[in-house]
Design an enzyme around this catalytic site. Structure first.
Site, PDB file in Angstrom:
ATOM      1  N   GLU A 106       7.457  33.467  -7.671  1.00  0.00           N
ATOM      2  CA  GLU A 106       7.529  34.866  -7.417  1.00  0.00           C
ATOM      3  C   GLU A 106       6.356  35.071  -6.193  1.00  0.00           C
ATOM      4  O   GLU A 106       5.231  34.155  -6.487  1.00  0.00           O
ATOM      5  CB  GLU A 106       7.228  35.686  -8.671  1.00  0.00           C
ATOM      6  CG  GLU A 106       5.978  35.475  -9.325  1.00  0.00           C
ATOM      7  CD  GLU A 106       5.855  36.283 -10.757  1.00  0.00           C
ATOM      8  OE1 GLU A 106       4.655  36.797 -10.931  1.00  0.00           O
ATOM      9  OE2 GLU A 106       6.900  36.506 -11.326  1.00  0.00           O
ATOM     10  N   TYR A 118       9.321  29.966   2.288  1.00  0.00           N
ATOM     11  CA  TYR A 118      10.276  29.757   1.132  1.00  0.00           C
ATOM     12  C   TYR A 118      11.642  29.893   1.627  1.00  0.00           C
ATOM     13  O   TYR A 118      12.562  29.137   1.389  1.00  0.00           O
ATOM     14  CB  TYR A 118       9.718  30.680   0.046  1.00  0.00           C
ATOM     15  CG  TYR A 118       8.397  30.847  -0.621  1.00  0.00           C
ATOM     16  CD1 TYR A 118       7.935  29.339  -0.968  1.00  0.00           C
ATOM     17  CD2 TYR A 118       7.796  31.761  -1.118  1.00  0.00           C
ATOM     18  CE1 TYR A 118       6.513  29.239  -1.395  1.00  0.00           C
ATOM     19  CE2 TYR A 118       6.427  31.521  -1.765  1.00  0.00           C
ATOM     20  CZ  TYR A 118       5.969  30.116  -1.998  1.00  0.00           C
ATOM     21  OH  TYR A 118       4.634  30.118  -2.283  1.00  0.00           O
TER      22      TYR A 118
END
Length: 150
Positions: A106, A118
């Site tokens: 997260e 990411y």
């Protein structure tokens, strides 16, 4: 980026440098007790060493083939030099070598550099935790991302 980079398991000798980076790299850094907990359940923690100095690290948890990336950082003085990409790619390779099936993480919705990193590595947004993280202006969402290894 220098060519003499290595990834090694986190050890007690690295903690002081990791704590320094943690305080510099994050708006809400982990406590020293969390940083020092190097033998936590499913511990899968490593540091990136350049010229015998810790330049980055990750804390992860590997539980039955599902890896959760708990914390990752590169020394702010070294950011923008490709170290974050190298560290993340090395993390993914290590997960694969350890037969992990998936990776979860997260990230703060305001951390655009990390989100882009990411995404570029192949992670996908799967959900959000609304108002999860404290921020300077109250709270902000946590973006939950996953990477499937096959």
């Amino acid at each position: 980026m220098k060519s003499n980079i290595k990834l090694v398991p986190l050890a007690g000798e690295h903690l002081k440098q990791v704590q320094q980076i943690e305080k510099q790299a994050h708006s809400h850094p982990w406590s020293e007790s969390l940083i020092a907990d190097i033998n936590s359940r499913g511990a899968f923690h490593h540091v990136m060493i350049v010229d015998e100095q810790v330049v980055g690290y990750f804390y992860a948890q590997n539980i039955v083939g599902e890896v959760t990336l708990l914390n990752i950082a590169v020394n702010p003085s070294c950011q923008g030099s490709g170290y974050g990409k190298w560290l993340l790619e090395s993390f993914i390779d290590l997960c694969s070598a350890n037969r992990a099936e998936s990776i979860w993480l997260e990230v703060r919705q305001s951390n655009n550099r990390a989100i882009n990193l990411y995404n570029d590595a192949g992670f996908n947004e799967v959900d959000r935790r609304v108002d999860y993280y404290p921020s300077a202006n109250g709270k902000e969402d946590a973006i939950i991302m996953s990477y499937i290894i096959f």
